[in-house]
Scaffold this motif. Structure first.
Motif, PDB file in Angstrom:
ATOM      1  N   ALA A 249      -4.019 -11.873   3.853  1.00 59.31           N
ATOM      2  CA  ALA A 249      -4.255 -10.882   4.901  1.00 59.31           C
ATOM      3  C   ALA A 249      -5.715 -10.421   4.946  1.00 59.31           C
ATOM      4  CB  ALA A 249      -3.328  -9.683   4.708  1.00 59.31           C
ATOM      5  N   LEU A 250      -6.360 -10.298   3.800  1.00 64.13           N
ATOM      6  CA  LEU A 250      -7.754  -9.859   3.793  1.00 64.13           C
ATOM      7  C   LEU A 250      -8.674 -10.867   4.456  1.00 64.13           C
ATOM      8  CD1 LEU A 250      -8.038  -8.221   0.276  1.00 64.13           C
ATOM      9  CD2 LEU A 250      -8.152  -7.076   2.496  1.00 64.13           C
ATOM     10  N   GLU A 251      -8.290 -12.127   4.432  1.00 61.56           N
ATOM     11  CA  GLU A 251      -9.093 -13.169   5.079  1.00 61.56           C
ATOM     12  C   GLU A 251      -9.111 -12.998   6.598  1.00 61.56           C
ATOM     13  OE1 GLU A 251     -10.823 -15.861   3.896  1.00 61.56           O
ATOM     14  OE2 GLU A 251     -10.483 -15.344   1.791  1.00 61.56           O
ATOM     15  N   THR A 252      -8.001 -12.569   7.160  1.00 60.88           N
ATOM     16  CA  THR A 252      -7.896 -12.478   8.618  1.00 60.88           C
ATOM     17  C   THR A 252      -8.063 -11.068   9.147  1.00 60.88           C
ATOM     18  OG1 THR A 252      -5.493 -12.296   8.433  1.00 60.88           O
ATOM     19  CG2 THR A 252      -6.390 -14.504   8.790  1.00 60.88           C
ATOM     20  N   ASP A 253      -7.755 -10.061   8.338  1.00 63.42           N
ATOM     21  CA  ASP A 253      -7.757  -8.680   8.819  1.00 63.42           C
ATOM     22  C   ASP A 253      -8.499  -7.732   7.884  1.00 63.42           C
ATOM     23  OD1 ASP A 253      -5.823  -8.476  11.282  1.00 63.42           O
ATOM     24  OD2 ASP A 253      -4.875  -9.861   9.879  1.00 63.42           O
ATOM     25  N   GLY A 254      -9.493  -8.239   7.172  1.00 63.15           N
ATOM     26  CA  GLY A 254     -10.213  -7.451   6.182  1.00 63.15           C
ATOM     27  C   GLY A 254     -10.695  -6.092   6.659  1.00 63.15           C
ATOM     28  N   PRO A 255     -11.457  -6.014   7.754  1.00 60.18           N
ATOM     29  CA  PRO A 255     -11.957  -4.711   8.196  1.00 60.18           C
ATOM     30  C   PRO A 255     -10.837  -3.722   8.554  1.00 60.18           C
ATOM     31  CG  PRO A 255     -13.260  -6.456   9.167  1.00 60.18           C
ATOM     32  CD  PRO A 255     -12.077  -7.119   8.505  1.00 60.18           C
ATOM     33  N   ALA A 256      -9.785  -4.197   9.195  1.00 65.35           N
ATOM     34  CA  ALA A 256      -8.674  -3.308   9.553  1.00 65.35           C
ATOM     35  C   ALA A 256      -7.939  -2.831   8.302  1.00 65.35           C
ATOM     36  CB  ALA A 256      -7.710  -4.020  10.500  1.00 65.35           C
ATOM     37  N   ILE A 257      -7.780  -3.716   7.338  1.00 64.69           N
ATOM     38  CA  ILE A 257      -7.119  -3.334   6.095  1.00 64.69           C
ATOM     39  C   ILE A 257      -7.985  -2.359   5.314  1.00 64.69           C
ATOM     40  CG2 ILE A 257      -6.340  -4.199   3.847  1.00 64.69           C
ATOM     41  CD1 ILE A 257      -5.336  -6.710   5.385  1.00 64.69           C
ATOM     42  N   ALA A 258      -9.287  -2.583   5.294  1.00 74.36           N
ATOM     43  CA  ALA A 258     -10.191  -1.648   4.617  1.00 74.36           C
ATOM     44  C   ALA A 258     -10.076  -0.252   5.233  1.00 74.36           C
ATOM     45  CB  ALA A 258     -11.630  -2.151   4.699  1.00 74.36           C
ATOM     46  N   ALA A 259      -9.940  -0.180   6.550  1.00 73.70           N
ATOM     47  CA  ALA A 259      -9.791   1.122   7.218  1.00 73.70           C
ATOM     48  C   ALA A 259      -8.484   1.796   6.799  1.00 73.70           C
ATOM     49  CB  ALA A 259      -9.838   0.943   8.739  1.00 73.70           C
ATOM     50  N   VAL A 260      -7.414   1.026   6.673  1.00 68.23           N
ATOM     51  CA  VAL A 260      -6.121   1.569   6.231  1.00 68.23           C
ATOM     52  C   VAL A 260      -6.253   2.122   4.807  1.00 68.23           C
ATOM     53  CG1 VAL A 260      -3.762   0.917   5.563  1.00 68.23           C
ATOM     54  CG2 VAL A 260      -4.686   0.187   7.764  1.00 68.23           C
ATOM     55  N   ILE A 261      -6.932   1.378   3.948  1.00 75.23           N
ATOM     56  CA  ILE A 261      -7.119   1.817   2.560  1.00 75.23           C
ATOM     57  C   ILE A 261      -7.952   3.091   2.511  1.00 75.23           C
ATOM     58  CG2 ILE A 261      -8.166   1.223   0.337  1.00 75.23           C
ATOM     59  CD1 ILE A 261      -7.425  -1.746   1.011  1.00 75.23           C
TER      60      ILE A 261
ATOM     61  N   VAL B 188       9.877   4.836  -4.208  1.00 77.39           N
ATOM     62  CA  VAL B 188       8.977   5.904  -3.762  1.00 77.39           C
ATOM     63  C   VAL B 188       9.202   6.053  -2.255  1.00 77.39           C
ATOM     64  CG1 VAL B 188       6.590   6.708  -3.608  1.00 77.39           C
ATOM     65  CG2 VAL B 188       7.302   5.305  -5.561  1.00 77.39           C
ATOM     66  N   SER B 189      10.020   7.034  -1.891  1.00 81.17           N
ATOM     67  CA  SER B 189      10.483   7.144  -0.503  1.00 81.17           C
ATOM     68  C   SER B 189       9.357   7.335   0.510  1.00 81.17           C
ATOM     69  CB  SER B 189      11.499   8.275  -0.364  1.00 81.17           C
ATOM     70  OG  SER B 189      10.921   9.506  -0.743  1.00 81.17           O
ATOM     71  N   ASP B 190       8.245   7.918   0.089  1.00 80.65           N
ATOM     72  CA  ASP B 190       7.156   8.131   1.044  1.00 80.65           C
ATOM     73  C   ASP B 190       6.060   7.064   0.920  1.00 80.65           C
ATOM     74  OD1 ASP B 190       6.181   9.020  -1.392  1.00 80.65           O
ATOM     75  OD2 ASP B 190       5.223  10.808  -0.572  1.00 80.65           O
ATOM     76  N   ALA B 191       6.402   5.914   0.361  1.00 79.85           N
ATOM     77  CA  ALA B 191       5.444   4.817   0.292  1.00 79.85           C
ATOM     78  C   ALA B 191       4.961   4.486   1.700  1.00 79.85           C
ATOM     79  CB  ALA B 191       6.078   3.592  -0.353  1.00 79.85           C
ATOM     80  N   GLU B 192       3.679   4.226   1.823  1.00 81.55           N
ATOM     81  CA  GLU B 192       3.087   3.905   3.126  1.00 81.55           C
ATOM     82  C   GLU B 192       3.028   2.384   3.252  1.00 81.55           C
ATOM     83  OE1 GLU B 192      -1.124   4.876   5.196  1.00 81.55           O
ATOM     84  OE2 GLU B 192      -0.141   6.549   4.169  1.00 81.55           O
ATOM     85  N   ILE B 193       3.681   1.859   4.283  1.00 85.12           N
ATOM     86  CA  ILE B 193       3.787   0.416   4.481  1.00 85.12           C
ATOM     87  C   ILE B 193       3.061   0.022   5.766  1.00 85.12           C
ATOM     88  CG2 ILE B 193       5.384  -1.537   4.669  1.00 85.12           C
ATOM     89  CD1 ILE B 193       5.744   0.199   2.091  1.00 85.12           C
ATOM     90  N   HIS B 194       2.198  -0.983   5.660  1.00 89.27           N
ATOM     91  CA  HIS B 194       1.484  -1.503   6.836  1.00 89.27           C
ATOM     92  C   HIS B 194       1.652  -3.012   6.871  1.00 89.27           C
ATOM     93  CE1 HIS B 194      -0.756   2.175   7.908  1.00 89.27           C
ATOM     94  NE2 HIS B 194      -0.610   2.432   6.621  1.00 89.27           N
ATOM     95  N   LEU B 195       2.212  -3.518   7.963  1.00 92.94           N
ATOM     96  CA  LEU B 195       2.375  -4.950   8.148  1.00 92.94           C
ATOM     97  C   LEU B 195       1.354  -5.440   9.166  1.00 92.94           C
ATOM     98  CD1 LEU B 195       6.262  -5.154   8.342  1.00 92.94           C
ATOM     99  CD2 LEU B 195       4.807  -5.560   6.358  1.00 92.94           C
ATOM    100  N   PHE B 196       0.677  -6.520   8.826  1.00 93.39           N
ATOM    101  CA  PHE B 196      -0.299  -7.126   9.725  1.00 93.39           C
ATOM    102  C   PHE B 196       0.212  -8.489  10.172  1.00 93.39           C
ATOM    103  CE2 PHE B 196      -2.818  -3.883   7.824  1.00 93.39           C
ATOM    104  CZ  PHE B 196      -3.820  -3.598   8.732  1.00 93.39           C
ATOM    105  N   ASP B 197      -0.136  -8.870  11.379  1.00 95.73           N
ATOM    106  CA  ASP B 197       0.279 -10.155  11.943  1.00 95.73           C
ATOM    107  C   ASP B 197      -0.578 -11.260  11.332  1.00 95.73           C
ATOM    108  OD1 ASP B 197       1.401 -12.152  13.508  1.00 95.73           O
ATOM    109  OD2 ASP B 197       0.074 -11.741  15.211  1.00 95.73           O
TER     110      ASP B 197
END
Length: 112
Positions: free
Chosen positions: A82-94, A68-77
């Motif tokens: 990832a949800l344990e450390t960046d839950g609110p930011a990931i929720a915003a992306v979703i 799927v060429s237009d797949a949206e990819i987000h990498l978090f440090d």
């Protein structure tokens, strides 16, 4: 090196991970079916990934673009949980992803 760490694994999480890893070969065997589904239907794809995940390398997130060429990819440090450390930011992306993909019903429900 990850910028944050998560709390130690609980016994339940360790048991779940052991079971899942033990059966991962059956998951890999299904990859061609998943890839064909993605190519045939081209659904909206959002991959949110921990760049330091020791189980799934970042290349795995980018691999979705082969199907799927237009797949949206987000990498978090972060790592695997990832949800344990960046839950609110990931929720915003979703929320943003669902909103711009036309999932207005979800957006309205989320605001209630």
């Amino acid at each position: 090196m990850l910028s944050r760490t998560i709390r130690p694994f609980s016994t339940a999480i360790r048991k779940c991970n052991s079971t899942w890893f033990g059966d991962y070969k059956s998951n890999i065997a299904l990859y061609p079916r998943w890839q064909e589904y993605l190519r045939a239907t081209r659904p909206p794809v959002l991959a949110v990934w921990g760049s330091g995940d020791p189980s799934f390398a970042s290349a795995g997130a980018h691999a979705y673009r082969k199907d799927v060429s237009d797949a949206e990819i987000h990498l978090f440090d972060t790592g695997h949980f990832a949800l344990e450390t960046d839950g609110p930011a990931i929720a915003a992306v979703i929320r943003d992803f669902l909103s711009h993909k036309g999932c207005y019903e979800f957006e309205q429900e989320a605001r209630k």
